[in-house]
Scaffold this active site. Structure first.
Site, PDB file in Angstrom:
ATOM      1  N   ASP A  83       0.673  -1.016   0.086  1.00 23.62           N
ATOM      2  CA  ASP A  83      -0.460   0.180   0.317  1.00 23.62           C
ATOM      3  C   ASP A  83       1.031   1.030   0.150  1.00 23.62           C
ATOM      4  O   ASP A  83       1.816   1.449   1.093  1.00 23.62           O
ATOM      5  CB  ASP A  83      -0.853  -0.084   1.000  1.00 23.62           C
ATOM      6  CG  ASP A  83      -1.864   1.533   0.940  1.00 23.62           C
ATOM      7  OD1 ASP A  83      -2.215   2.097   0.706  1.00 23.62           O
ATOM      8  OD2 ASP A  83      -2.152   1.668   2.174  1.00 23.62           O
ATOM      9  N   GLY A 189      -8.182   8.832   6.826  1.00 19.71           N
ATOM     10  CA  GLY A 189      -8.321   8.467   8.057  1.00 19.71           C
ATOM     11  C   GLY A 189      -9.976   9.323   8.261  1.00 19.71           C
ATOM     12  O   GLY A 189     -10.548   8.785   7.983  1.00 19.71           O
ATOM     13  N   ASP A 265      -9.505   0.681   5.911  1.00 22.77           N
ATOM     14  CA  ASP A 265      -8.159   1.196   7.314  1.00 22.77           C
ATOM     15  C   ASP A 265      -8.757   1.449   8.443  1.00 22.77           C
ATOM     16  O   ASP A 265      -9.137   0.774   9.823  1.00 22.77           O
ATOM     17  CB  ASP A 265      -6.707   1.389   7.044  1.00 22.77           C
ATOM     18  CG  ASP A 265      -6.028   1.446   7.757  1.00 22.77           C
ATOM     19  OD1 ASP A 265      -6.197   0.359   8.908  1.00 22.77           O
ATOM     20  OD2 ASP A 265      -4.067   2.031   7.844  1.00 22.77           O
TER      21      ASP A 265
HETATM   22  P1  13P Z   1      -9.462   4.938   4.776  1.00 21.65           P
HETATM   23  O1  13P Z   1      -8.308   5.638   5.904  1.00 21.65           O
HETATM   24  O2  13P Z   1     -10.651   5.139   4.410  1.00 21.65           O
HETATM   25  O3  13P Z   1      -9.273   3.544   5.963  1.00 21.65           O
HETATM   26  O4  13P Z   1      -8.233   4.541   4.266  1.00 21.65           O
HETATM   27  C1  13P Z   1      -7.639   3.347   3.651  1.00 21.65           C
HETATM   28  C2  13P Z   1      -6.392   3.473   2.996  1.00 21.65           C
HETATM   29  O5  13P Z   1      -7.069   4.174   1.591  1.00 21.65           O
HETATM   30  C3  13P Z   1      -5.160   2.866   2.730  1.00 21.65           C
HETATM   31  O6  13P Z   1      -4.165   3.584   1.330  1.00 21.65           O
HETATM   32  O1  G3H Z   2      -2.930   4.931   3.243  1.00 23.20           O
HETATM   33  C1  G3H Z   2      -2.547   4.496   4.725  1.00 23.20           C
HETATM   34  C2  G3H Z   2      -2.948   3.537   5.307  1.00 23.20           C
HETATM   35  O2  G3H Z   2      -3.841   3.617   6.079  1.00 23.20           O
HETATM   36  C3  G3H Z   2      -1.578   3.454   5.743  1.00 23.20           C
HETATM   37  O3  G3H Z   2      -1.047   4.023   7.697  1.00 23.20           O
HETATM   38  O4  G3H Z   2       0.557   4.249   6.374  1.00 23.20           O
HETATM   39  O5  G3H Z   2      -0.305   4.878   8.778  1.00 23.20           O
HETATM   40  O6  G3H Z   2       0.603   2.094   7.776  1.00 23.20           O
HETATM   41  P1  G3H Z   2      -0.147   3.955   7.305  1.00 23.20           P
HETATM   42 ZN    ZN Z   3      -4.510   5.089   0.899  1.00 27.77          ZN
END
Ligand code: 13P
Ligand code: G3H
Ligand code: ZN
Length: 339
Positions: A83, A189, A265
């Site tokens: 990701d 977020g 997330d």
């Molecule tokens: P959210 O913060 O809406 O859960 O999105 C997560 C995301 O795009 C991770 O790449």
């Molecule tokens: O897009 C971001 C995801 O929510 C992952 O978050 O980089 O804090 O693990 P992180």
């Molecule tokens: Zn993302």
């Protein structure tokens, strides 16, 4: 062994009226909760790992947890995805670690630079049989290492940040990405909208027209359900004015406009945090981690099952068809798994 790339999944999702949920994993309980939910719903699944997750949990541990799950549910189609990868070097490392899919996120660079970094990463990934997601346009909210805009400023200037459909076609052709994360009003977020929560569906429609056959991805797609915010706040948390993308809008993007991958997330974080807070407040003498991490894991199962149901991602029951399609394609695997 259906660890697979995202291709067999997106082939069917593209016009199948469902999307594959991509859920962020950071530890054992989160991973187990997500996989248990997918098994119960017979749903395809993308487990995604950020750079921060790699550092927090240590990649060898996360991969061992995922491998254990794949062994336990060999009939579940699972992709392991990077990701928000930011460099080709990180993409290379993930390929060596056995990821089946990677994201290279050059969205904060100018257009030409974004194409160049994406193309380089795509060439490396494709040589290893791994699929590539790119991003064009700008999301609001907070992303690791990239501080986004706050909701007020993002909403005020939204037209400037949304993905341009004509650029998207050029980007796709030149970057060789296999799927594209688009900016259509979502943000990362728990504080996504200051005013009305509204996605730019007309953009998705236009991008689908300029880029027929390209699977689209929605980042920042947590719904931040009010009942979880209420629980967090009731048990000592402080999250006023949290707001996500309504689940009906996610469902519309998936079933009416053909979005293939939906990233979640924040909702997992909320579910786990609400439950753990509840245990701490209602059972202040409790100090066995299993007694709060266990309920936290159950909360993840519930949240992920909720997402896979027909009124959100509609991915429940689609596992078998994807496995069959994967077998018809010749059961393709990244080269990592052939040695
Ligand atoms: P959210 O913060 O809406 O859960 O999105 C997560 C995301 O795009 C991770 O790449
Ligand atoms: O897009 C971001 C995801 O929510 C992952 O978050 O980089 O804090 O693990 P992180
Ligand atoms: Zn993302």
């Amino acid at each position: 062994m259906p660890l697979m790339t995202t291709k067999p999944m997106f082939d069917l999702a593209y016009s199948g009226g469902f999307a594959v949920g991509a859920f962020n994993v950071n530890n054992m309980e989160i991973t187990q909760g997500i996989i248990e939910a997918a098994a119960a719903e017979k749903s395809p699944l993308i487990l995604q790992i950020s750079k921060g997750a790699r550092e927090y949990a240590k990649m060898n541990y996360l991969k061992a947890i995922i491998d254990a799950a794949v062994k336990e549910y060999p009939w579940l189609p699972i992709a392991v995805h990077l990701d928000h990868g930011d460099t080709t070097k990180l993409v290379d490392t993930c390929i060596k670690d056995g990821f089946t899919s990677v994201m290279i996120d050059g969205s904060h660079h100018d257009f030409e630079h974004n194409i160049a970094v994406t193309r380089e990463a795509a060439d490396h990934a494709h040589a290893a049989g791994v699929t590539v997601e790119a991003e064009l346009g700008m999301l609001g909210g907070i992303e690791e290492d990239v501080v986004g805009l706050d909701a007020e400023e993002y909403e005020k200037n939204i037209e400037k940040f949304l993905t341009d459909p004509v650029q998207a076609k050029d980007f796709w052709e030149r970057s060789k990405c296999d799927s594209l994360a688009v900016a259509i009003g979502t943000s990362h977020g728990a504080f996504k909208f200051k005013h009305e929560a509204k996605l730019a569906f007309n953009r998705v429609e236009e991008i689908m027209k300029t880029c027929p056959g390209l699977p689209l991805v929605m980042h920042g797609s947590s719904s931040v359900p009010q009942e979880f915010i209420d629980l967090v706040n009731k048990y000592g948390g402080k999250m006023p004015n949290a707001k996500g993308v309504p689940e009906e809008q996610i469902n519309m993007a998936v079933t009416k406009y053909g979005v293939c991958k939906v990233n979640i997330d924040t909702d997992l974080r909320l579910a786990m945090t609400a439950k753990i807070r509840e245990v701490f407040v209602t059972k202040p003498a409790e100090f066995d981690p299993r007694k709060y991490m266990g309920p936290g894991r159950e909360a993840i199962v519930g949240m992920v099952r909720r997402k896979m149901e027909s009124n959100v991602l509609n991915s429940g029951g689609k596992a078998e068809a994807i496995i069959k399609h994967w077998e018809k394609l010749g059961s393709p695997l990244p080269s990592f798994y052939k040695n």
